[in-house]
Design a protein around this motif. Structure first.
Motif, short mmCIF file in Angstrom:
data_model
loop_
_atom_site.label_atom_id
_atom_site.label_comp_id
_atom_site.label_asym_id
_atom_site.label_seq_id
_atom_site.Cartn_x
_atom_site.Cartn_y
_atom_site.Cartn_z
N LEU A 113 0.88 -1.20 -0.11
CA LEU A 113 0.07 0.10 0.05
C LEU A 113 0.83 1.10 -0.10
N GLY A 114 1.92 1.22 0.67
CA GLY A 114 2.69 2.53 0.61
C GLY A 114 3.55 2.85 -0.58
N ALA A 115 3.82 1.46 -1.21
CA ALA A 115 4.49 1.67 -2.65
C ALA A 115 3.51 2.28 -3.61
N GLY A 116 2.24 1.82 -3.49
CA GLY A 116 1.07 2.34 -4.47
C GLY A 116 0.79 3.97 -3.95
N LEU A 117 1.01 4.36 -2.75
CA LEU A 117 0.60 5.26 -2.39
C LEU A 117 1.67 6.50 -2.94
N ALA A 118 2.88 5.91 -2.65
CA ALA A 118 4.06 6.80 -2.77
C ALA A 118 4.04 6.88 -4.55
N LEU A 224 -5.98 17.72 -6.69
CA LEU A 224 -5.36 16.84 -7.96
C LEU A 224 -4.53 15.86 -7.33
N MET A 225 -3.50 16.27 -6.32
CA MET A 225 -2.61 15.45 -5.58
C MET A 225 -3.47 14.17 -4.89
N PHE A 226 -4.73 14.79 -4.20
CA PHE A 226 -5.49 13.53 -3.54
C PHE A 226 -6.02 12.59 -4.57
N VAL A 227 -6.51 12.89 -5.85
CA VAL A 227 -7.01 11.87 -6.60
C VAL A 227 -5.75 10.94 -7.23
N TYR A 228 -4.61 11.56 -7.51
CA TYR A 228 -3.66 10.54 -7.89
C TYR A 228 -3.19 9.68 -7.09
N ALA A 229 -3.15 10.25 -5.71
CA ALA A 229 -2.77 9.62 -4.60
C ALA A 229 -3.68 8.22 -4.38
N VAL A 230 -5.22 8.58 -4.31
CA VAL A 230 -5.99 7.71 -4.23
C VAL A 230 -5.92 6.55 -5.48
N SER A 231 -5.56 6.82 -6.59
CA SER A 231 -5.42 6.01 -7.66
C SER A 231 -4.41 4.90 -7.61
N GLY A 232 -2.98 5.64 -7.07
CA GLY A 232 -2.24 4.56 -6.63
C GLY A 232 -2.19 3.81 -5.65
N LEU A 233 -2.97 4.45 -4.47
CA LEU A 233 -3.40 3.62 -3.50
C LEU A 233 -4.37 2.38 -3.95
N MET A 234 -5.63 2.76 -4.57
CA MET A 234 -6.27 1.47 -4.94
C MET A 234 -5.99 0.61 -5.89
N ALA A 235 -4.89 1.12 -6.64
CA ALA A 235 -4.06 -0.01 -7.58
C ALA A 235 -3.38 -1.05 -6.84
#
Lengths: 336, 333
Positions: A113-118, A224-235
């Motif tokens: 999850l950390g990697a996705g979020l990062a 915008l930061m938020f949506v990309y962070a969520v996208s990485g986290l969800m992936a």
């Protein structure tokens, strides 16, 4: 005619049923038309289709794809795109599988999850603050995440994950598969977030008109930061479910996931130009893709025909929706 | 460990000399007493099969005292990139190529250029036509699936309901493997093929396709899967559906978790499509050719079936595997 320049979603909202304004509700309902058509057709064509166990089966297949597409939907709603979701899924899957088989369940999940979020945050910084077009920023991230996974795995496959972890991908609660429960909870959470909070309304507003959003004093960059962070986290979250499901991970796990994820978003009625659509539609889109495969398997469509049939049904479902949905839209007097 | 400057310089000079000799026309390397260099091509660095090939080839290179350079595209199976790599290596001019094309047609012009440059080429794993090669080392996909299917059908007493899971529809190997299956089916009139559906050579799609098929067919006696990754996915799907033990699943390749599943009694059998042995023998063939030995035009690996009897004894990782005997395999061919 000047009204048409303003996207429906950019108008002030009067939330009603399910927190949807009438035109947003319309988008979801019109997508259900396509879904219903496929379900009815398959029920007629195959006696094996309309059974509880098969419907559960389809929902289970749709779940990982939905999880991957859900965060992506928010990005697309802002008018951006995240091409890195598949690769981030692959990277997170490898990290999780490696650390979990190494003995640490919590560390494995946290690392994934950390990697996705990062990855998501880096995408967000590049897009929101450095002004890199999202296509380029996330295309770069696609290769970075792939590259990290290659280096990390050195061509290995990891298999044999512990049963307590596998529950999230392969388990059942009563008759309901765990991934389906996760899908429903995620759907509700993201739906409420995008329709009931200022943050969510901001996402639509940015997609509708970034300039207007900024002029209205909205913190566009943070959103915008938020949506990309969520996208990485969800992936990376989807990665956990997939690994738990398949009981194995290798670097190519995410390779063919990007286009189906984008297709689920678009089939769900979310406009690639931003501002229109939502995660509920994406759930429908993921279900449509799972249904088509299920239908082809049940009907025994030949191997060489399947790719073509898939493409045809995707187009036909959008087309049916345009015709039928367009009529309802006009009769209801909503803007479309 | 101390290295004096003189020793270090000498080492560097030797390495430089080796590089210089490596750039000279081939076949002479052994004669000149320096170590020949062989460029060993793989399709990608992501799939464990190619890692197994590399590990096997490295063993042979070490045994025979040659330098081996691994050449892989960074984008997996990328035609354009492998074309460039071949051109780069023609310029570097190693003593030989051990080559596998990412596409058996698209790479023909590149390999023809290597032919013109006089670099001897050992093909392995996937063969190519219209090029000059020392030999082809590999496994016959059609024969592999024919043999594993026949093994399964015999174990079923020659009758029952069978599902076939295909690989990637466009892949040549998938087409060959399916042909082998069909040939075996023709020989067993009691075998009924319920369905043949694509699983993309991958675990998740294959398990989903199989779950769909289980909805349609309450009784499936056996599954022939075009590779092991899919077979393991099918085993998982059967287990999740509470149908373990009712269906015999066979695959091809001999990947570690399939061997584990066979040892555990969850999967029936697989055919050992050993990348390790292919890599090892390809490197052997290249070196033997450089030494001036005669190498047969084609070296095909025998089909080895892994079932519950021998699954416990088979090495899981390529590092643990013992090298195949050249004389035994070549003697058979």
């Amino acid at each position: 005619m000047t009204m048409q320049a303003v996207r429906p979603s950019a108008r002030p909202m009067k939330p009603d049923l399910l927190g949807l304004s009438p035109d947003r509700l319309f988008v979801v309902v019109s997508r259900l038309v396509a879904l219903t058509l496929i379900v009815v057709t398959l029920s007629i064509l195959s006696p094996y289709f309309l059974t509880w166990s098969n419907l559960i089966n389809v929902a289970r297949h749709a779940a990982p794809l939905f999880l991957l597409s859900a965060g992506l939907t928010l990005v697309v709603l802002t008018g951006g795109i995240d091409l890195s979701v598949g690769s981030v899924l692959g990277l997170a899957a490898c990290l999780a599988a490696s650390l979990i088989t190494g003995g640490s369940l919590v560390l494995g999940i946290a690392a994934a999850l950390g990697a996705g979020l990062a990855c998501g945050i880096i995408n967000g910084v590049l897009v929101a603050y450095a002004g890199v077009p999202s296509f380029i920023a996330t295309y770069g991230m696609l290769w970075i995440a792939n590259g990290l996974a290659y280096v990390f795995m050195q061509g290995e496959v990891i298999y044999g994950l512990p049963a307590e972890f596998r529950v999230i991908g392969a388990g059942f609660v009563g008759p309901i598969p765990v991934p389906v429960l996760i899908m429903v909870v995620t759907l509700i959470a993201l739906h409420v977030l995008s329709h009931r909070t200022p943050l969510g309304r901001g996402i639509y507003a940015i997609g509708g008109s970034p300039v207007a959003a900024r002029l209205s004093g909205m913190p566009v960059q943070r959103r915008l930061m938020f949506v990309y962070a969520v996208s990485g986290l969800m992936a990376s979250f989807a990665a956990l479910v997939v690994v738990a499901r398949t009981n194995a991970a290798d670097v190519s796990l995410g390779e063919e996931q990007l286009l189906p994820a984008l297709a689920a978003v678009c089939l769900g009625g979310t406009s690639l130009f931003g501002g229109v659509g939502g995660v509920a539609g994406t759930a429908v889109g993921a279900l449509i893709l799972a249904l088509v495969l299920n239908g082809m398997n049940l009907l025994g469509i030949g191997t060489f025909w399947q790719a073509g049939v898939l493409g045809f049904i995707i187009l036909a479902s959008v087309f049916a929706d345009q015709i039928v949905g367009g009529r309802i839209g006009r009769a209801g007097g909503t803007t479309q | 460990m101390k290295i004096s400057r003189r020793q270090f310089t000498a080492g560097t000079l030797a390495a430089g000399a080796a590089a210089a000799f490596g750039a000279l026309p081939s076949r002479s390397a052994f004669a000149q007493g320096s170590k020949p260099t062989i460029a060993f091509f793989v399709k990608n660095v992501t799939n464990p099969f190619w890692k197994a090939c590399r590990v096997g080839a490295e063993k042979a290179a070490k045994e025979l005292g040659v330098n081996m350079e691994v050449v892989a595209p960074t984008k997996p199976d990328n035609i354009e990139e492998q074309t460039r790599l071949v051109e780069d290596w023609i310029v570097k001019k190693p003593d030989a190529f051990a080559f596998v094309p990412v596409d058996y047609k698209a790479l023909v012009p590149s390999i023809q250029k290597a032919n013109q440059a006089g670099i001897p080429i050992v093909m392995y794993c996937n063969d190519m036509t219209d090029v000059d090669k020392v030999t082809f080392v590999g496994s016959d996909d059609e024969v592999f699936e024919y043999e594993i299917s026949k093994y399964l059908f015999n174990a079923m007493g020659g009758k029952g309901k069978v599902v076939h899971i295909d690989g990637v529809p466009a892949a040549f190997t998938a087409q060959l493997r399916k042909k082998g299956f069909e040939r075996a089916v023709k020989e067993f009139p009691g075998i009924e093929v319920l369905a043949s559906q694509p699983g993309q050579y991958r675990r998740l799609p294959a398990s989903q396709v199989f779950e769909n098929l289980m909805q349609r067919f309450p009784q499936i006696d056996a599954v022939v899967s075009a590779n092991d990754d899919m077979a393991v996915g099918i085993v998982e799907a059967l287990h999740a559906a509470g149908r373990s033990g009712q269906t015999k699943v066979v695959g091809i390749d001999g990947i570690p978790d399939a061997i584990q599943a066979i040892a555990d009694g969850k999967m029936f059998a697989t055919a050992d499509y050993s990348g390790h042995d292919q890599g090892y023998l390809a490197m052997q063939a290249a070196v033997r050719h450089l030494r001036g030995e005669k190498v047969p035009k084609q070296i095909l690996l025998p089909v080895i079936i892994i079932d519950k009897e021998n699954a416990g004894k088979v090495a899981r990782t390529p590092e643990e595997r013992s090298a195949p005997s050249w004389d035994k395999v070549v003697g058979k061919a």
